[in-house]
Design a protein around this motif. Structure first.
Motif, PDB file in Angstrom:
ATOM      1  N   HIS A  14      23.736  37.664 -22.883  1.00 16.27           N
ATOM      2  CA  HIS A  14      23.268  37.722 -21.501  1.00 16.27           C
ATOM      3  C   HIS A  14      23.226  36.302 -20.961  1.00 16.27           C
ATOM      4  O   HIS A  14      22.437  35.475 -21.433  1.00 16.27           O
ATOM      5  CB  HIS A  14      21.881  38.360 -21.435  1.00 16.27           C
ATOM      6  N   VAL A  15      24.088  36.013 -19.991  1.00 15.91           N
ATOM      7  CA  VAL A  15      24.144  34.664 -19.434  1.00 15.91           C
ATOM      8  C   VAL A  15      23.030  34.495 -18.410  1.00 15.91           C
ATOM      9  O   VAL A  15      22.426  35.474 -17.953  1.00 15.91           O
ATOM     10  CB  VAL A  15      25.524  34.387 -18.809  1.00 15.91           C
ATOM     11  N   ARG A  16      22.750  33.270 -18.042  1.00 17.22           N
ATOM     12  CA  ARG A  16      21.591  32.999 -17.193  1.00 17.22           C
ATOM     13  C   ARG A  16      21.856  33.251 -15.714  1.00 17.22           C
ATOM     14  O   ARG A  16      20.923  33.413 -14.938  1.00 17.22           O
ATOM     15  CB  ARG A  16      21.146  31.547 -17.399  1.00 17.22           C
ATOM     16  N   SER A  17      23.123  33.248 -15.326  1.00 13.87           N
ATOM     17  CA  SER A  17      23.419  33.458 -13.905  1.00 13.87           C
ATOM     18  C   SER A  17      24.653  34.352 -13.818  1.00 13.87           C
ATOM     19  O   SER A  17      24.707  35.385 -14.480  1.00 13.87           O
ATOM     20  CB  SER A  17      23.627  32.114 -13.197  1.00 13.87           C
ATOM     21  N   HIS A  18      25.627  33.943 -13.010  1.00 16.72           N
ATOM     22  CA  HIS A  18      26.836  34.732 -12.838  1.00 16.72           C
ATOM     23  C   HIS A  18      28.047  33.877 -13.177  1.00 16.72           C
ATOM     24  O   HIS A  18      28.120  32.707 -12.792  1.00 16.72           O
ATOM     25  CB  HIS A  18      26.945  35.264 -11.408  1.00 16.72           C
ATOM     26  N   LEU A  19      28.977  34.474 -13.915  1.00 20.16           N
ATOM     27  CA  LEU A  19      30.181  33.760 -14.315  1.00 20.16           C
ATOM     28  C   LEU A  19      31.277  33.925 -13.270  1.00 20.16           C
ATOM     29  O   LEU A  19      31.286  34.885 -12.503  1.00 20.16           O
ATOM     30  CB  LEU A  19      30.685  34.293 -15.662  1.00 20.16           C
ATOM     31  N   ASP A  20      32.191  32.979 -13.278  1.00 19.12           N
ATOM     32  CA  ASP A  20      33.343  33.047 -12.399  1.00 19.12           C
ATOM     33  C   ASP A  20      34.450  33.802 -13.119  1.00 19.12           C
ATOM     34  O   ASP A  20      34.866  33.431 -14.209  1.00 19.12           O
ATOM     35  CB  ASP A  20      33.807  31.642 -12.030  1.00 19.12           C
ATOM     36  N   GLN A  21      34.930  34.872 -12.514  1.00 20.49           N
ATOM     37  CA  GLN A  21      35.916  35.721 -13.170  1.00 20.49           C
ATOM     38  C   GLN A  21      37.224  34.979 -13.435  1.00 20.49           C
ATOM     39  O   GLN A  21      37.858  35.165 -14.467  1.00 20.49           O
ATOM     40  CB  GLN A  21      36.167  36.962 -12.319  1.00 20.49           C
TER      41      GLN A  21
END
Length: 466
Positions: free
Chosen positions: A40-47
């Motif tokens: 679970h990452v802390r924010s949002h990843l760039d696709q």
């Protein structure tokens, strides 16, 4: 931790190892043989950055993009070959076309995420095209990344190496100018395709309803099974209970070797199965736990692609379970002895079934027949797969503080296993179970009981301070 990018180049084509070939023979459509890692990452990843990272990792190591090579009908050995090194064409998704390795979907609640996790666990992996895939699940506040690999091609350690390489390449791509998103996409992608209906049922039917059976003495030589409760025999896939605990600190209780965290996990599972069965009307005889052991050289234990694990077994009869301290010492002695044995990882029958004595189609049928006949004795009660303390956990942020969960295959009649990994001073446990054995509430109860037993085993003897 050495990643796959640091590994030497693999040949364009190479034969299956015996353990890889046998794993593929014994797989059926309802129970995909998958290793799964989830963070679970802390924010949002760039696709785009994630797709670029996948493309880079696959281009760097042929073993990471392996698939089953086409062989003549009467070939006696299966072979791997390297696939085309692309996650998406040019690192970007083509409009309206699904990704072959990367799938993007969305979730809005913990329930939706759990359903998604279960759905992809029932999604067979076609080894003719890939042995690994990544799911990016975009959430309301943070993203979840799930890496799945086929157990015929990867064990837990090589899956970790692949995940670490993806994370490292993602950080490099983000540092080169691709910024992580601070908000989720306005319209997340749809869920992955629904898992296909199984083409066969190569498993014993589970008990319906409460799963209670008469408390008859178990037959001699038959391995104890976990009592089913509210089972759903027709529901494919696995359920998962994810927990994070403080790392237990084992204390020596009496003579024998000093117990490890892995010994605690195994002993606690033996006691939990015993207690669970007693509470559900089943008497337990011999409880036997499969324990995968890293077969790599101790100096290179985090390196090497492929399935390089070997299996040892820990056995405990009713007498060995009468006292928790004695059981822990009994388990510790068996794990030490098993790790010292230069075992090839497969028993004699399994090595024979994977040898080149007949065409692969014949060996596949022979392996499945042997499994049906030997299932009551040869299939262990459950499994504990502990990856241990990771020196450099896979991390998209680079902090190494994100939680990480791990699970492996648990086909019936075993039906339940425990995956463990320690990062950032926390023990992350994944109890993965077949719906044909337990429903979600029963699995949560089993996991809670397991946690209590684990804490009790780790407590200092007679209340003395550690």
């Amino acid at each position: 931790m050495t990643t796959l990018r640091d590994a030497p180049d693999a040949p364009a084509s190479w034969p299956f190892a015996p353990i890889e070939e046998l794993d593929l023979y014994l797989e059926n459509a309802q129970e995909p043989s998958l290793v799964q890692l989830e963070t679970h990452v802390r924010s949002h990843l760039d696709q785009a950055a994630l797709a670029a990272a996948l493309t880079g990792v696959l281009a760097a190591d042929p073993a990471a993009r392996r698939h089953v090579a086409a062989t003549p009908r009467w070939s006696r050995r299966l072979r791997w070959e390297a696939a085309a090194p692309a996650a998406w064409p040019d690192g970007r998704p083509a409009s309206g076309e699904p990704a072959s390795v990367l799938t993007v979907t969305g979730w809005r609640s913990a329930g939706q995420l759990a359903a998604l996790r279960e759905q992809v666990s029932a999604w067979p992996m076609p080894l003719h095209s890939t042995a690994a895939r990544v799911l990016l699940a975009v959430g309301p506040e943070h993203d979840v990344v799930i890496l799945q690999t086929h157990h015929a091609a990867f064990d837990g350690i090589s899956s970790l190496a692949l995940f670490s390489a993806i994370c490292a390449d993602y950080r490099e791509a983000a540092g080169a100018g691709i910024r992580p998103r601070t908000a989720p996409p306005s319209r997340p992608g749809s869920s992955p395709v629904s898992p296909p209906a199984p083409a066969e049922r190569d498993q014993a039917p589970a008990a319906r309803g409460g799963g209670r059976r008469p408390g008859l003495p178990p037959l001699p030589g038959v391995v104890t099974r976990i009592a089913a409760h509210a089972a759903q025999p027709d529901r494919p896939g696995n359920g998962f209970v994810l927990t994070s605990l403080p790392v237990p600190r084992p204390a020596r209780q009496g003579g024998g070797p000093y117990p490890t965290v892995n010994d605690l996990l195994v002993a606690a599972l033996i006691l939990t199965v015993d207690q669970w069965n007693a509470a559900h009307g089943r008497r337990s005889g011999t409880i036997r736990i499969t324990v995968p052991v890293n077969g790599r050289d101790p100096q290179r234990r985090w390196e090497g692609s492929g399935n390089l694990s070997r299996l040892i077994r820990v056995t405990a009869g009713p007498g060995a379970r009468a006292d928790a301290a004695s059981l822990l010492a009994h388990v510790a002695a068996q794990t030490r002895a098993g790790k010292r044995q230069p075992s090839p990882g497969l028993d004699t029958l399994s090595r024979l079934l994977a040898a080149g004595w007949a065409p692969t189609a014949v060996k596949r049928h022979a392996a499945r027949l042997a499994r049906r006949l030997a299932r009551p004795v040869c299939t262990d009660t459950s499994l504990v797969s502990n990856l241990g303390v990771l020196p450099e956990p896979p991390s998209f942020s680079g902090s190494g503080q994100e939680p990480l969960w791990f699970s492996g295959p648990s086909p019936m009649p075993r039906g339940l296993g425990v995956g463990a990994v320690t990062t950032a001073g926390r023990l992350h446990l994944c109890v993965h179970y077949r719906h044909a054995l337990l429903d979600s509430e029963a699995a949560a109860d089993f996991t809670a009981a397991y946690g209590l037993v684990l804490a009790g085993l780790a407590a200092p003897p007679q209340g003395r301070p550690p």
